[in-house]
Scaffold this motif. Structure first.
Motif, PDB file in Angstrom:
ATOM      1  N   HIS A 102       0.847  -1.188   0.000  1.00  0.00           N
ATOM      2  CA  HIS A 102       0.000   0.000   0.000  1.00  0.00           C
ATOM      3  C   HIS A 102       0.887   1.244   0.000  1.00  0.00           C
ATOM      4  O   HIS A 102       2.042   1.186   0.406  1.00  0.00           O
ATOM      5  CB  HIS A 102      -0.880   0.023   1.245  1.00  0.00           C
ATOM      6  CG  HIS A 102      -1.648  -1.241   1.447  1.00  0.00           C
ATOM      7  ND1 HIS A 102      -2.898  -1.434   0.924  1.00  0.00           N
ATOM      8  CD2 HIS A 102      -1.322  -2.391   2.076  1.00  0.00           C
ATOM      9  CE1 HIS A 102      -3.319  -2.646   1.235  1.00  0.00           C
ATOM     10  NE2 HIS A 102      -2.380  -3.242   1.940  1.00  0.00           N
ATOM     11  N   VAL A 185      -1.896 -11.435  -9.194  1.00  0.00           N
ATOM     12  CA  VAL A 185      -3.165 -11.689  -8.512  1.00  0.00           C
ATOM     13  C   VAL A 185      -2.883 -11.771  -7.024  1.00  0.00           C
ATOM     14  O   VAL A 185      -1.983 -12.487  -6.588  1.00  0.00           O
ATOM     15  CB  VAL A 185      -3.824 -12.988  -9.021  1.00  0.00           C
ATOM     16  CG1 VAL A 185      -4.986 -13.399  -8.115  1.00  0.00           C
ATOM     17  CG2 VAL A 185      -4.320 -12.788 -10.447  1.00  0.00           C
ATOM     18  N   ARG A 187      -4.861 -11.781  -2.983  1.00  0.00           N
ATOM     19  CA  ARG A 187      -6.154 -12.016  -2.330  1.00  0.00           C
ATOM     20  C   ARG A 187      -6.861 -10.691  -2.097  1.00  0.00           C
ATOM     21  O   ARG A 187      -8.041 -10.560  -2.365  1.00  0.00           O
ATOM     22  CB  ARG A 187      -5.975 -12.757  -0.987  1.00  0.00           C
ATOM     23  CG  ARG A 187      -5.625 -14.217  -1.065  1.00  0.00           C
ATOM     24  CD  ARG A 187      -6.589 -15.074  -1.877  1.00  0.00           C
ATOM     25  NE  ARG A 187      -8.016 -14.801  -1.739  1.00  0.00           N
ATOM     26  CZ  ARG A 187      -8.821 -15.349  -0.853  1.00  0.00           C
ATOM     27  NH1 ARG A 187      -8.372 -16.205   0.024  1.00  0.00           N
ATOM     28  NH2 ARG A 187     -10.101 -15.053  -0.830  1.00  0.00           N
ATOM     29  N   ARG A 188      -6.159  -9.729  -1.567  1.00  0.00           N
ATOM     30  CA  ARG A 188      -6.744  -8.403  -1.346  1.00  0.00           C
ATOM     31  C   ARG A 188      -5.818  -7.364  -1.951  1.00  0.00           C
ATOM     32  O   ARG A 188      -4.643  -7.635  -2.193  1.00  0.00           O
ATOM     33  CB  ARG A 188      -6.861  -8.110   0.155  1.00  0.00           C
ATOM     34  CG  ARG A 188      -7.715  -9.054   0.915  1.00  0.00           C
ATOM     35  CD  ARG A 188      -7.574  -8.801   2.411  1.00  0.00           C
ATOM     36  NE  ARG A 188      -6.175  -8.915   2.841  1.00  0.00           N
ATOM     37  CZ  ARG A 188      -5.767  -8.746   4.085  1.00  0.00           C
ATOM     38  NH1 ARG A 188      -6.642  -8.440   5.015  1.00  0.00           N
ATOM     39  NH2 ARG A 188      -4.487  -8.864   4.410  1.00  0.00           N
ATOM     40  N   HIS A 189      -6.344  -6.170  -2.117  1.00  0.00           N
ATOM     41  CA  HIS A 189      -5.535  -5.045  -2.569  1.00  0.00           C
ATOM     42  C   HIS A 189      -4.272  -4.953  -1.709  1.00  0.00           C
ATOM     43  O   HIS A 189      -4.352  -4.902  -0.488  1.00  0.00           O
ATOM     44  CB  HIS A 189      -6.361  -3.769  -2.432  1.00  0.00           C
ATOM     45  CG  HIS A 189      -5.620  -2.529  -2.785  1.00  0.00           C
ATOM     46  ND1 HIS A 189      -5.429  -2.150  -4.085  1.00  0.00           N
ATOM     47  CD2 HIS A 189      -5.005  -1.613  -2.014  1.00  0.00           C
ATOM     48  CE1 HIS A 189      -4.733  -1.027  -4.097  1.00  0.00           C
ATOM     49  NE2 HIS A 189      -4.465  -0.682  -2.858  1.00  0.00           N
ATOM     50  N   ASP A 191      -1.914  -7.098  -1.008  1.00  0.00           N
ATOM     51  CA  ASP A 191      -1.307  -8.295  -0.420  1.00  0.00           C
ATOM     52  C   ASP A 191      -0.149  -8.785  -1.282  1.00  0.00           C
ATOM     53  O   ASP A 191      -0.036  -8.428  -2.456  1.00  0.00           O
ATOM     54  CB  ASP A 191      -2.351  -9.423  -0.339  1.00  0.00           C
ATOM     55  CG  ASP A 191      -3.261  -9.275   0.862  1.00  0.00           C
ATOM     56  OD1 ASP A 191      -2.951  -8.460   1.738  1.00  0.00           O
ATOM     57  OD2 ASP A 191      -4.279  -9.988   0.901  1.00  0.00           O
ATOM     58  N   THR A 260      -2.441 -22.740   1.971  1.00  0.00           N
ATOM     59  CA  THR A 260      -3.851 -22.445   2.199  1.00  0.00           C
ATOM     60  C   THR A 260      -4.390 -21.500   1.131  1.00  0.00           C
ATOM     61  O   THR A 260      -5.491 -21.679   0.625  1.00  0.00           O
ATOM     62  CB  THR A 260      -4.029 -21.796   3.585  1.00  0.00           C
ATOM     63  OG1 THR A 260      -3.400 -22.647   4.540  1.00  0.00           O
ATOM     64  CG2 THR A 260      -5.491 -21.631   3.933  1.00  0.00           C
ATOM     65  N   GLN A 261      -3.631 -20.468   0.812  1.00  0.00           N
ATOM     66  CA  GLN A 261      -4.140 -19.456  -0.118  1.00  0.00           C
ATOM     67  C   GLN A 261      -3.953 -19.827  -1.582  1.00  0.00           C
ATOM     68  O   GLN A 261      -4.543 -19.182  -2.448  1.00  0.00           O
ATOM     69  CB  GLN A 261      -3.491 -18.096   0.168  1.00  0.00           C
ATOM     70  CG  GLN A 261      -3.857 -17.503   1.517  1.00  0.00           C
ATOM     71  CD  GLN A 261      -5.351 -17.294   1.716  1.00  0.00           C
ATOM     72  OE1 GLN A 261      -6.142 -17.396   0.784  1.00  0.00           O
ATOM     73  NE2 GLN A 261      -5.754 -17.040   2.949  1.00  0.00           N
ATOM     74  N   ALA A 262      -3.108 -20.792  -1.877  1.00  0.00           N
ATOM     75  CA  ALA A 262      -2.904 -21.162  -3.281  1.00  0.00           C
ATOM     76  C   ALA A 262      -2.325 -22.566  -3.376  1.00  0.00           C
ATOM     77  O   ALA A 262      -1.267 -22.838  -2.807  1.00  0.00           O
ATOM     78  CB  ALA A 262      -1.980 -20.161  -3.965  1.00  0.00           C
ATOM     79  N   LEU A 270      -2.518 -20.121 -12.857  1.00  0.00           N
ATOM     80  CA  LEU A 270      -2.454 -18.661 -12.721  1.00  0.00           C
ATOM     81  C   LEU A 270      -1.264 -18.095 -13.478  1.00  0.00           C
ATOM     82  O   LEU A 270      -1.386 -17.098 -14.208  1.00  0.00           O
ATOM     83  CB  LEU A 270      -2.362 -18.317 -11.221  1.00  0.00           C
ATOM     84  CG  LEU A 270      -2.346 -16.845 -10.844  1.00  0.00           C
ATOM     85  CD1 LEU A 270      -3.565 -16.133 -11.408  1.00  0.00           C
ATOM     86  CD2 LEU A 270      -2.308 -16.706  -9.315  1.00  0.00           C
ATOM     87  N   ALA A 273      -1.925 -18.079 -17.121  1.00  0.00           N
ATOM     88  CA  ALA A 273      -2.821 -16.984 -17.524  1.00  0.00           C
ATOM     89  C   ALA A 273      -2.110 -15.642 -17.466  1.00  0.00           C
ATOM     90  O   ALA A 273      -2.289 -14.784 -18.341  1.00  0.00           O
ATOM     91  CB  ALA A 273      -4.049 -16.970 -16.607  1.00  0.00           C
ATOM     92  N   LEU A 274      -1.302 -15.449 -16.432  1.00  0.00           N
ATOM     93  CA  LEU A 274      -0.633 -14.156 -16.263  1.00  0.00           C
ATOM     94  C   LEU A 274       0.434 -13.933 -17.329  1.00  0.00           C
ATOM     95  O   LEU A 274       0.636 -12.803 -17.786  1.00  0.00           O
ATOM     96  CB  LEU A 274      -0.021 -14.043 -14.860  1.00  0.00           C
ATOM     97  CG  LEU A 274      -1.026 -13.890 -13.713  1.00  0.00           C
ATOM     98  CD1 LEU A 274      -0.313 -13.928 -12.365  1.00  0.00           C
ATOM     99  CD2 LEU A 274      -1.836 -12.600 -13.851  1.00  0.00           C
ATOM    100  N   ARG A 277      -1.540 -12.905 -20.400  1.00  0.00           N
ATOM    101  CA  ARG A 277      -2.114 -11.551 -20.304  1.00  0.00           C
ATOM    102  C   ARG A 277      -1.022 -10.483 -20.262  1.00  0.00           C
ATOM    103  O   ARG A 277      -1.186  -9.393 -20.805  1.00  0.00           O
ATOM    104  CB  ARG A 277      -3.000 -11.452 -19.063  1.00  0.00           C
ATOM    105  CG  ARG A 277      -4.254 -12.280 -19.217  1.00  0.00           C
ATOM    106  CD  ARG A 277      -5.130 -12.233 -17.987  1.00  0.00           C
ATOM    107  NE  ARG A 277      -6.216 -13.200 -18.102  1.00  0.00           N
ATOM    108  CZ  ARG A 277      -7.160 -13.378 -17.192  1.00  0.00           C
ATOM    109  NH1 ARG A 277      -7.157 -12.653 -16.097  1.00  0.00           N
ATOM    110  NH2 ARG A 277      -8.100 -14.285 -17.382  1.00  0.00           N
TER     111      ARG A 277
END
Lengths: 291, 797
Positions: A102, A185, A187-189, A191, A260-262, A270, A273-274, A277
């Motif tokens: 951030h 990608v 999980r949240r803005h 992260d 856990t997250q991926a 992913l 795809a990335l 793109r």
């Protein structure tokens, strides 16, 4: 969540910092503190000395010369993100920085600190790998340069000697004939990325890939240069088939285990795809830049 | 006669100026001269025997005042209370302030250090040497009830703390004659309220007066006061508990006691010095309670045209290592398992199961999100099974407006009363959602998008919420004779809900002043000392009605006093904006302060207004005694409200999402919320509650999961790794209000504190499932939904 007892130094010059580093091989170097302080507060790291570089003002600069953006290690990420000279020389730098956490973290976080921390999920190490950049380090025996390929050894581990300090980070410029893109990608803005792909691309006159650089974050123990994906693209137009083959080649670099997250399987899809793109975005920008 | 009511209007919040300009006072802001800091030695093991504890090195550290284990804490070395007993809770276990002989979860307190500051306290805690003999950890409800599982607590076979069975109607007959049965197993993950301010306790012992003052970031100051008085053998008026500004509670702070809540006051008495404990974020994850994890196996018996005739639900409720708050979460889930639907025949069974994890107590929603997820996902699956539209199947099963009150005989709610819905128009709420989302237009858009490889989905979920539980709360209203301000006290306390405004509006309207002239003082047992706590969306209903009753009495007192002063008939007295006058003679108005002053017969004239109130003034002269028999001085009253039964809010949420089929990122395009919480005191505050609830619901839908490994280590005990939605993740929420006054209280209000949270996970699962339907193998029956879980769901099968 209070750090254990430590001795605090705030040297006012690089020379002083290097001497302290040499005298206290177990010391932690504090740059922006965005990673080190949580580690100390959780008592996951208990350095007996902390060498804070904030007063070493000679380490905060952005210089663009000889097709290189050289950034002092103590340059705040936000300052580099907003540096117009750097943006002109290499727009991929600001694009990458905007993905780093951030704005308030980038106000404190430093360019050298992120590189030295060597988190494989972080953007700046991937950017440095993508661009074949390098760092300059200083020790009591003098200075030396380490290329990105030689720098990142493992999760949170670089090839710096324990008594060395990063002084600057060099990002090669991207001429207007290059397209660029950093996509990730989270999980949240803000992260850490589940995976991110940094791409720079140059097309030939016949719209075939002339040069391409691809690197990924979040997929292994270091930032990963996606060499076989690059090779799969060389001298070919960006057809669906070429993109698919490059994506699959890139997916092969995923070594991160199921988390856990991926899951590993998800990360492979992913990255595929990335890569696709990011290449298409780089190509589209190139088109806009040259038309 | 009064001025225009503020009830129902968007009055600006009385508390905002203070809070937004940094003048809030949270416990860490309260300066106590010479206060010492506390750190705890916490178990690193999920299950282990304690072989030895050596505190000698810690005691020797400079700046350390006290290091104690269970052996040192005298009368506190006892199991803490089981707050809500229940006949089906056959094997209750509660923890001791400091572990004795055995630990049951990672984070359990083993020793306490009191030192000059928190740095030294943590250093000393590191120096306490505890030798553990590890035991096999029991983690996960499924594993805990599997045959051969080790018992978390000796003597609790199968780890079942409670087994509850409830029946309404004839469920077996309904299933025997069903034309169709849909069965699903759904799972809602473990989560934490993670309030912005972690818990905190400070205590000061006054050895001269023999008084204990405790500042506690609790939702239940009066209950804490009672408990502490009992533990310390003091009369209740020698213990003052203050809950000052509290940075969010969400249920986590309603439990009493956490170990620190008794140990910090004990240390303050022992050392005769103020002691302060400010929980840090890691401790909030490891030492303060969790919630949510339930696994429901739910079945619906239906006719071919989708009329649901029976429901069977059997669920496991993970209560963690202890069950201090009893069965509240599971009981609430069971009580409202049939949601908004008629479903006349219900069977609901649950087991509350011990595991070697942090204990579980209510978290915003308290069983309602779990039950809602189960019934709403089951309704979607039933609709799909029968080929009926998801809106239509709900409409066919709603309880009709003419059917209220609608009872579910045999089902008991969390207040011990039978489940009985009081009213609403469920079908109207659904129609409003349809108008907002326009499903036919959406279907066309969805089809067009799919042809471009884009995946749009529309989902919905209905909910009911039993709110405003008893037993009672009180209200005290007093007009201050100096300033004319109206002071309001109640026993429960605010953690950010806006009581200082909502309660002010209620009192203001009844008394006849502006809400900004009402000062609400809560959370201090020195100010008002009867009451229960803030929980179960009950403050507006229970305290709100009590305050209204007290304010009505004060209004009568004002009218009575003024009619004497003006020598006018009571019915001619007008109170408007703090002015009291005889109808038509506003020019001769008195202020409320003057009336209040005159209501108190004085001997001494300490100010100008008081001159007219002394017994020597002709205006104040009465025949006989200054105070009539039975009268009391001042404009002041206390009254109580005790609801006979729960009041039921309801609503429906709908979402339109787009899911990226390669990365499985979910973009929320629309989020619509139709709700009915009875009469609204302040629509702005209601909307704040709803939007905040939706944000918290999004946490459950997409992010929040406490990640225990098989050994019982919590792998994400930080806000870096326990993901809560940021403002950047929360969509704009479109809100439609319906207002069906509750017949169960004079204000006609229903609670709204938890409503926003309840259906969110179900609505998003419905929407994402609709979006990915062409790619999915089966339904989405577990939350949170993550890119990885969605990726897996498209691969399985």
């Amino acid at each position: 969540m209070k750090p254990s007892r430590f001795e605090y130094f705030a040297p006012e010059s690089l020379a002083e910092a290097v001497a302290l580093r040499d005298a206290h091989p177990g010391a932690a170097v504090l740059a922006g503190g965005q990673s080190l302080l949580p580690i100390m507060n959780f008592r996951l790291g208990r350095p007996e000395q902390v060498i804070d570089l904030r007063k070493a003002s000679e380490l905060a600069f952005v210089r663009v010369q000889n097709d290189v953006v050289e950034v002092g290690a103590m340059t705040r990420q936000r300052d580099l993100e907003r540096d117009e000279g750097a943006a002109r020389a290499n727009p991929l730098i600001a694009e990458s920085l905007r993905l780093v956490a951030h704005a308030v973290i980038r106000n404190r976080g430093t360019v050298g600190g992120s590189i030295a921390h060597a988190d494989p999920a972080a953007e700046l190490p991937a950017l440095l790998s993508c661009l074949d950049g390098s760092v300059e380090v200083a020790g009591v025996r003098g200075r030396r340069r380490i290329s990105a390929g030689e720098l990142f050894v493992f999760h949170l581990t670089t090839s710096l000697e324990p008594n060395e300090v990063i002084t600057s980070v060099s990002f090669p410029a991207l001429e207007p004939s290059w397209g660029w893109s950093f996509l990730e990608v989270t999980r949240r803005h803000g992260d850490f990325a589940l995976a991110g792909v940094c791409a720079a691309l140059k097309l030939d006159g016949d719209r075939c890939v002339g040069q391409v650089r691809l690197a990924a974050c979040g997929i292994g123990t270091t930032p990963v240069r996606l060499s076989t994906a690059e090779e799969a693209l060389l001298s070919r137009p960006l057809t669906e088939k070429a993109l698919r083959e490059a994506g699959r080649a890139a997916a092969g670099y995923v070594t991160a285990g199921d988390e856990t997250q991926a899951s590993t399987a998800y990360r492979r899809q992913l990255v595929e795809a990335l890569v696709r793109r990011s290449l298409l975005r780089a190509a589209a920008r190139l088109e806009r830049r040259t038309s | 006669m009064t001025s225009a009511p503020s009830f129902g209007t968007r009055v600006r919040r009385n508390e905002d100026e203070r809070l937004l300009t940094g003048r809030g006072r949270y416990i860490d802001d309260i300066t106590l001269e010479g206060a010492l800091a506390v750190a705890f030695v916490r178990s690193p093991m999920a299950s282990a025997r304690i072989i030895s504890v050596d505190t000698s090195q810690a005691m020797a550290l400079e700046g350390v005042h006290l290091v104690v284990t269970c052996d040192d804490i005298e009368h506190l070395d006892t199991e803490m209370p089981l707050l809500i007993p229940d006949p089906s809770l056959t094997s209750p276990r509660t923890q001791r302030p400091l572990a004795r002989g055995e630990v049951f979860y990672v984070g359990q307190t083993v020793a306490m250090v009191v030192a000059d500051d928190r740095y030294v306290a943590e250093d000393a805690a590191d120096l306490v040497e505890v030798v553990y003999e590890p035991l096999e950890a029991v983690v996960g409800v499924d594993r805990a009830v599997a045959s051969g599982a080790r018992s978390v607590h000796e003597g609790v076979a199968g780890n079942v703390a409670a087994h509850s069975r409830q029946r309404s109607g004839e469920p077996d007959a309904a299933f025997a004659s069903a034309e169709h049965v849909t069965s699903v197993t759904v799972r809602v993950e473990r989560s934490s309220a993670a309030p912005m301010e972690p818990r905190a306790v400070a205590a000061r012992w006054d050895s001269v007066l023999g008084e204990l003052t405790v500042w506690d970031g609790t939702q239940a100051p009066i209950s804490v006061r009672g408990g502490l008085a009992s533990l310390f053998g003091l009369d209740e008026h020698r213990v003052r508990v203050v809950a000052p500004d509290v940075g969010g509670g969400f249920g986590q702070k309603v439990l009493l006691f956490y170990p620190d809540e008794v140990l910090v006051p004990w240390a303050a008495v022992k050392l005769n010095r103020p002691v302060k404990y400010i929980e840090d974020r890691q401790e909030n994850f490891l030492g303060s309670t969790h919630e949510r994890l339930q696994v429901h196996h739910i079945e619906l018996a239906a006719t071919r045209d989708g009329l649901v005739t029976g429901l069977r639900d059997s669920f496991l409720h993970d209560t963690g290592a202890f069950i201090p708050y009893g069965l509240a979460v599971a009981q609430v889930a069971a009580g409202q398992i049939a949601g908004s639907y008629r479903i006349p025949n219900i069977s609901v069974d649950f087991k509350a199961v011990y595991t070697n994890t942090v204990p579980v107590t209510p978290y915003r929603g308290c069983g309602r999100p779990h039950a809602c997820f189960a019934i709403e996902r089951a309704m979607d699956v039933l609709a799909d099974d029968l080929g009926i539209d998801r809106f239509e199947i709900r409409r066919r099963n709603f309880i009709g407006t003419e059917e209220f009150p609608y009872d579910r005989p045999g089902l008991i709610f969390a207040d011990g009363q039978p489940v009985s819905y009081d009213g609403g128009d469920y079908a109207r709420a659904l129609s409003l959602l349809e108008e907002a989302l326009d499903p036919p237009a959406f279907r066309a858009e969805q089809e067009a998008a799919r042809s471009e490889g884009r995946y749009l989905g529309l989902g919905l979920a209905c909910y009911v919420e039993g709110t405003g539980l008893g037993p009672y709360e009180g209200g005290h209203v007093k007009v201050h004779p100096i300033t004319g301000k109206v002071y309001v006290n109640t026993g429960l306390s605010s953690q950010g809900q806006g009581h200082a405004t909502s309660f002010a509006q209620i009192a203001a309207d009844e008394v006849g002043v502006s809400p900004s002239d009402v000062v609400v003082v809560e959370g201090d047992t020195g100010e008002f000392d009867w009451g229960v706590a803030t929980f179960a969306s009950r403050a507006a209903v229970v305290s709100g009605n009590a305050i209204r009753k007290a304010a009505l009495i004060v209004r009568e007192q004002i009218v009575h006093q003024a009619s004497q002063m003006f020598e006018a008939a009571p019915e001619d007295i007008v109170i408007e904006e703090g002015k009291v006058f005889v109808q038509g003679v506003e020019s001769r108005a008195l202020t409320l302060a003057e009336v209040a002053t005159m209501s108190n017969p004085l001997r001494y004239a300490f100010n100008k207004a008081a001159q007219s109130a002394t017994q020597f003034t002709p205006a104040a002269r009465r025949d006989g005694a200054a105070l009539a028999e039975g009268a009391h001085p001042g404009l002041e009253a206390t009254d109580y409200f005790s609801p006979a039964s729960t009041t039921w809010a309801y609503g429906v949420h709908g979402a339109i999402v787009e899911v990226d089929p390669a990365t499985f990122e979910v973009k929320v395009k629309r989020y619509v919320c139709v709700h009915d919480c009875g009469r609204m005191i302040n629509p702005m505050i209601v909307e704040g509650q709803v939007i905040g609830g939706v944000a918290q619901g999004m946490g459950g839908a997409f992010y929040e999961l406490l990640d225990y490994d098989a050994e019982g280590n919590l792998r994400n005990a930080s806000l870096m790794e326990f993901l809560m939605p940021y403002a950047t993740e929360v969509p704009r929420v479109e809100i439609s209000h319906l207002e069906t006054p509750s017949p169960r209280n004079p204000l006609g209000v229903k609670g709204v504190g938890e409503a926003g949270t309840i259906p969110v996970a179900a609505a998003f699962a419905s929407a994402v499932e609709d979006a990915l339907a062409p790619l999915l193998h089966g339904h989405l029956l577990d939350v949170p939904l993550s890119p990885t879980s969605l990726h897996a769901a498209t691969r399985a099968g």
